[in-house]
Scaffold this motif. Sequence first.
Motif, PDB file in Angstrom:
ATOM      1  N   ALA A 393     -69.744  78.374  53.032  1.00 17.31           N
ATOM      2  CA  ALA A 393     -68.947  77.800  51.945  1.00 17.31           C
ATOM      3  C   ALA A 393     -69.490  76.429  51.556  1.00 17.31           C
ATOM      4  O   ALA A 393     -69.521  76.066  50.377  1.00 17.31           O
ATOM      5  CB  ALA A 393     -67.483  77.694  52.372  1.00 17.31           C
ATOM      6  N   SER A 396     -72.624  76.772  49.503  1.00 21.80           N
ATOM      7  CA  SER A 396     -72.341  77.346  48.194  1.00 21.80           C
ATOM      8  C   SER A 396     -71.646  76.343  47.290  1.00 21.80           C
ATOM      9  O   SER A 396     -71.181  76.713  46.217  1.00 21.80           O
ATOM     10  CB  SER A 396     -71.454  78.584  48.329  1.00 21.80           C
ATOM     11  N   ALA A 397     -71.540  75.089  47.731  1.00 25.06           N
ATOM     12  CA  ALA A 397     -70.941  74.009  46.941  1.00 25.06           C
ATOM     13  C   ALA A 397     -69.498  74.331  46.562  1.00 25.06           C
ATOM     14  O   ALA A 397     -69.107  74.260  45.412  1.00 25.06           O
ATOM     15  CB  ALA A 397     -71.765  73.704  45.694  1.00 25.06           C
ATOM     16  N   LEU A 398     -68.703  74.713  47.576  1.00 22.32           N
ATOM     17  CA  LEU A 398     -67.291  74.973  47.316  1.00 22.32           C
ATOM     18  C   LEU A 398     -66.475  73.769  47.752  1.00 22.32           C
ATOM     19  O   LEU A 398     -66.695  73.236  48.844  1.00 22.32           O
ATOM     20  CB  LEU A 398     -66.820  76.208  48.106  1.00 22.32           C
ATOM     21  N   PRO A 399     -65.544  73.288  46.907  1.00 25.85           N
ATOM     22  CA  PRO A 399     -64.669  72.222  47.360  1.00 25.85           C
ATOM     23  C   PRO A 399     -63.722  72.771  48.414  1.00 25.85           C
ATOM     24  O   PRO A 399     -63.382  73.954  48.350  1.00 25.85           O
ATOM     25  CB  PRO A 399     -63.909  71.832  46.084  1.00 25.85           C
ATOM     26  N   PHE A 404     -70.283  70.447  47.990  1.00 25.01           N
ATOM     27  CA  PHE A 404     -69.731  70.243  46.653  1.00 25.01           C
ATOM     28  C   PHE A 404     -69.754  68.770  46.274  1.00 25.01           C
ATOM     29  O   PHE A 404     -70.059  68.417  45.134  1.00 25.01           O
ATOM     30  CB  PHE A 404     -68.302  70.780  46.562  1.00 25.01           C
ATOM     31  N   TRP A 408     -71.432  67.450  42.953  1.00 25.22           N
ATOM     32  CA  TRP A 408     -70.575  66.829  41.950  1.00 25.22           C
ATOM     33  C   TRP A 408     -71.161  65.485  41.504  1.00 25.22           C
ATOM     34  O   TRP A 408     -71.168  65.145  40.318  1.00 25.22           O
ATOM     35  CB  TRP A 408     -69.179  66.642  42.556  1.00 25.22           C
ATOM     36  N   TYR A 532     -62.680  62.195  42.189  1.00 23.83           N
ATOM     37  CA  TYR A 532     -62.517  63.418  42.971  1.00 23.83           C
ATOM     38  C   TYR A 532     -61.989  63.024  44.324  1.00 23.83           C
ATOM     39  O   TYR A 532     -62.417  62.021  44.905  1.00 23.83           O
ATOM     40  CB  TYR A 532     -63.859  64.130  43.091  1.00 23.83           C
ATOM     41  N   ASN A 533     -61.043  63.778  44.818  1.00 26.52           N
ATOM     42  CA  ASN A 533     -60.491  63.495  46.124  1.00 26.52           C
ATOM     43  C   ASN A 533     -60.479  64.771  46.953  1.00 26.52           C
ATOM     44  O   ASN A 533     -59.611  65.623  46.809  1.00 26.52           O
ATOM     45  CB  ASN A 533     -59.073  62.939  45.980  1.00 26.52           C
ATOM     46  N   LEU A 536     -57.339  65.301  49.276  1.00 24.65           N
ATOM     47  CA  LEU A 536     -56.112  65.702  48.605  1.00 24.65           C
ATOM     48  C   LEU A 536     -56.198  67.163  48.152  1.00 24.65           C
ATOM     49  O   LEU A 536     -55.236  67.925  48.298  1.00 24.65           O
ATOM     50  CB  LEU A 536     -55.886  64.785  47.402  1.00 24.65           C
ATOM     51  N   VAL A 537     -57.373  67.558  47.627  1.00 29.57           N
ATOM     52  CA  VAL A 537     -57.546  68.952  47.206  1.00 29.57           C
ATOM     53  C   VAL A 537     -57.337  69.877  48.400  1.00 29.57           C
ATOM     54  O   VAL A 537     -56.644  70.897  48.318  1.00 29.57           O
ATOM     55  CB  VAL A 537     -58.949  69.149  46.583  1.00 29.57           C
ATOM     56  N   ILE A 541     -54.313  72.676  48.820  1.00 33.48           N
ATOM     57  CA  ILE A 541     -54.550  74.104  49.030  1.00 33.48           C
ATOM     58  C   ILE A 541     -53.923  74.549  50.344  1.00 33.48           C
ATOM     59  O   ILE A 541     -53.227  75.571  50.409  1.00 33.48           O
ATOM     60  CB  ILE A 541     -56.059  74.400  49.009  1.00 33.48           C
TER      61      ILE A 541
ATOM     62  N   ALA B  79     -53.466  80.092  46.611  1.00 30.00           N
ATOM     63  CA  ALA B  79     -53.274  78.640  46.672  1.00 30.00           C
ATOM     64  C   ALA B  79     -54.307  77.926  45.805  1.00 30.00           C
ATOM     65  O   ALA B  79     -53.967  77.011  45.050  1.00 30.00           O
ATOM     66  CB  ALA B  79     -53.372  78.171  48.121  1.00 30.00           C
ATOM     67  N   VAL B  83     -53.285  75.668  42.614  1.00 30.10           N
ATOM     68  CA  VAL B  83     -53.623  74.250  42.520  1.00 30.10           C
ATOM     69  C   VAL B  83     -54.430  73.994  41.249  1.00 30.10           C
ATOM     70  O   VAL B  83     -54.178  73.028  40.513  1.00 30.10           O
ATOM     71  CB  VAL B  83     -54.405  73.799  43.771  1.00 30.10           C
ATOM     72  N   TRP B  99     -56.059  62.859  38.739  1.00 32.13           N
ATOM     73  CA  TRP B  99     -57.260  62.136  39.149  1.00 32.13           C
ATOM     74  C   TRP B  99     -57.884  62.715  40.413  1.00 32.13           C
ATOM     75  O   TRP B  99     -58.992  62.380  40.765  1.00 32.13           O
ATOM     76  CB  TRP B  99     -56.954  60.653  39.377  1.00 32.13           C
ATOM     77  N   SER B 100     -57.141  63.579  41.124  1.00 26.92           N
ATOM     78  CA  SER B 100     -57.711  64.078  42.377  1.00 26.92           C
ATOM     79  C   SER B 100     -58.743  65.168  42.127  1.00 26.92           C
ATOM     80  O   SER B 100     -59.530  65.482  43.005  1.00 26.92           O
ATOM     81  CB  SER B 100     -56.607  64.600  43.287  1.00 26.92           C
ATOM     82  N   SER B 112     -64.368  78.932  44.372  1.00 23.75           N
ATOM     83  CA  SER B 112     -64.017  79.150  45.783  1.00 23.75           C
ATOM     84  C   SER B 112     -63.140  80.373  45.926  1.00 23.75           C
ATOM     85  O   SER B 112     -63.341  81.199  46.820  1.00 23.75           O
ATOM     86  CB  SER B 112     -63.231  77.968  46.344  1.00 23.75           C
ATOM     87  N   PHE B 115     -65.261  83.351  45.654  1.00 26.43           N
ATOM     88  CA  PHE B 115     -66.118  83.492  46.832  1.00 26.43           C
ATOM     89  C   PHE B 115     -65.375  84.239  47.931  1.00 26.43           C
ATOM     90  O   PHE B 115     -65.873  85.207  48.503  1.00 26.43           O
ATOM     91  CB  PHE B 115     -66.508  82.084  47.294  1.00 26.43           C
TER      92      PHE B 115
END
Lengths: 673, 319
Positions: A393, A396-399, A404, A408, A532-533, A536-537, A541, B79, B83, B99-100, B112, B115
Amino acid sequence: MALAPTVQLLAALSAVAALLVLAVAGAVLARGPLGRPVVYGGALAVTLLAAVSALTAIPAPIGGLVLPLGIPWIGANLRLDALSAVFLVVVNLGGAAASLYGLGYGRHDHAPERVLPFFPAFLAGMNLVPLAADAYTFLLAWEFMSLASWALVISHDKEAGNVQAGLVYILMASFGTLALMLAFGLLAAGGGGFTFEAMRAAPPTGWAGAVVLVLALLGAGSKAGLVPLHVWLPLAHPAAPSHVSALMSGVMTKVAVYGFIRIVFDLAGPPDWWWGIPVIVAGAIAGVVGVLQALLQSDTKRVLAFSTIENIGLIFVGLGLALAFKASGFGGAAALAFTAALFHVFNHAAMKSLLFFGAGAVLTATGSRVMDRLGGLIHRMPVTSVVMLIGAAAISALPPLNGFASEWLVFQAILLSPELPAWGLKLSVPAAGALLALAAALAAACFVRLYGIVFLGRPRSEQAANAHEVDAFSRAAMIALAAICVAAGLFPGLVIDALQPAVTALIGVKMPAQSEVAWLSIVPVAESRSSYNGLLVFLFIASSALLTAFIIHRLATGAVRRAPPWDCGFPNADPVTQYSAGSFAQPIRRVFARTLFAARERVEMPPPGSLAPARIEITARDPAWAFLFLPLAGLVERIATRANRLQYLTIRQYLALVFGALVLLLLVLALWT
Amino acid sequence: MANLQIANLLVQGTQMLLVLALAPLLTGLVRKVKARLTRRRGASVFQPYRDLARLLNKEAVLAHNASWLFRAVPYLLFAATWVAAALVPTFGTGLIFSWSADLIVITALLGSARFFLALAGMDVGTSFGGIGSSREVMISSLAEPAMIMIVFSLALVAHSTQLSTIASVMVAGVGLRVSLALALVALAIVAVAENGRIPVDNPATHLELTMVHEAMVLEYSGRHLALIELAAQLKLLLFISLVACVFVPWGLAPAGAGAGAVVLGMASYGAKLAAGAVLLAVFETSIAKMRVFRVPDFLGAALMLGLLGTLLLFVSRIL
């Protein structure tokens, strides 16, 4: 101006010396029971200490030292600045992980005497390159690194193709060193001499600078795996034992990137406006070609080796953008692009080492690297399958993982480039951006395929069905690297801030400090522009997934029934009816590889009633081989055949040749002046 | 300041629940309009809610060799999509967490989700799961770079990749631009492909060999299937919201707006969703599904349009 040696420089040099001692110890103890624990345990301790010391050296003042070794009037010039320290951290973290992994993995080596002496020597070479501060020491360390890794590539010389891989590797390595030697020659011709300090004081002017750029791109690019000089890489990296493959792909290619940065950003003087273009174009092409070829492979380690070419492409696009911005006077943007490249250097070292360790674990457990003989390992190897999923993952540049974050940053740098005044850049940068986006999407496809075929589904062979989880050392190494991937993805601001001394040293400007941004976000330019955080992302999730699971299990039902697979009512018990490595890649092969790699499928269907099996044959060729190296090899062969006649002359003819050569040389000498 | 924060938090919370509540209705509406266009009466627009409720209360049937990944993916997929959908402005731009994650992150979040779904398709080891996954990654390998190029075009016009900022810039007006027109066409193509609609994929097909998305999720049942369906509905809503907030941003409540503006924003958002659903249904009814290997040409066109738009903006800031 003589620099004083710092503690960190002395520590780094002691690490090199200790690794060389371990190499000797490895040669002596190789056959005994002590060889493996001494060499790998010692290398683990040394590289860990060296990594910590290098980490503290990044913000520390520059240390310098001249040892009375090498060429008498130059000596061995050594220097530890922020850039060297950043790369020493990468080298030694990768080295420590590989040593830890080797403690367990080395147990299965049937010829340890062919690996144990060269493994620490390889690490010593990679530790010395970033420290070198004159052309002689640099090339010596570079060649030492190449030769030690060559010895490791041919360590399993009984396996088909490995000796051939070693031959191609040593040829390409020699070519790369030759290009670097010429580059240093041009840099030294500026007036000063062979120390980097003298080169920096008198940078090349006019066309000489451009030639240095091209030579650095050829020399360092061939080591890093830029297309079309990449042909050795997918042969050599998989041939070595897996922990060495990880070092070669994850770390040695980064030492090559270091060489490029040192020459082009530090020694070659202020860049011209167009310097960025060849670097960006080479990087973008490597990105797409690398990942497309990775999709065509059916050997786990070859997939990973080709994916390295893709990631090196991303790094070079970042470096090319930094060059272009620097030349046009956009310091902040240059700092962003350069940071993105360095960040990806770090990230790729971690995730590619992790993936090679995983491929090595699968090789240990099943004895196979062929994807079509694997499958279903998620049930048999619980730890390896989780860490490999993180690695797949991340790459594959997944956040919210680390791959990623650096990708980015590269995209953010691309979005700043319309400011660049030159037309050549205005046209090439968006095209490179599109190619990078394509490469990222294809990388995700590539790793869905790798992970899906190897770890998911049903086992395709007896060995895969009876696989067992690998030893604790290997697991610990993989878990540590997976933790680094996750941490660097969740807290990218920390890594970015840590890199800034190196960015300041080479670009002159640094990115805004990320530690001051609220909530650990990263803000490369301004808050209104982009932020980008990762943390927090991730929390969003994770919390919404857990909340959903909780609510559904509470309010609806959590009942589960196990049953045979549905498969539209026609379940077939035979695992070969699953999608294979070749069939999974078929759509992408047809779309992309038909023209680029002349990929062809030939299906042989036996007539009705015949008992012969149906066959499918897939062929593809690498254009670099077909159009560059095979014709070149043919040319060499033809010239050699012609020149062969010179071996059968009479003594009179030889004397005549000598006489002729003498006359010719005298003529040249006479006409020269 | 604190008031603005609380208002934005309210907007964010309302939006999270709103997208979840509206997504099945949107799908129901598309189905209803399609049925009417083909002279059928069609199920009620509320049928998707009933389907979800029924699936949620059924037991999940798992294949004997399904792994933990197979069971975890529906939650992850849902999820990540939720989001992402919560970060695209629907009725107002004052989202406290915008902003996040910028538009690149939202694109990558959907990546994702895909994937993991593609991996889940391969987990049981059936040939239909493999065919779905392999086709899905082929389609996404073209749709994703096209999407990134569209993001580049928008970001170059708005000088930002933050979706709230882009929307505010678009509300303020940027005039008619060639690059935005190209981006709109490209975004429409990408939206069709990402959501598995005709002509790329057919969400209502019963023929396995023509399936892409449906083949991937063939082994799922019960609550897992419900989550996957809901995620797909959310994704459709996300793309229509995205087109709406960037290309028809009128009526969006600005950050910190009063109750009147919010009500107006909701009303206009509802109208935009309905218009989007009708347009999609008309488009789907009037076109035939493509062969799988024609899809790359279709998506390649989107990629080229996106790249052209970006190139134009690199050449001149006013195009």
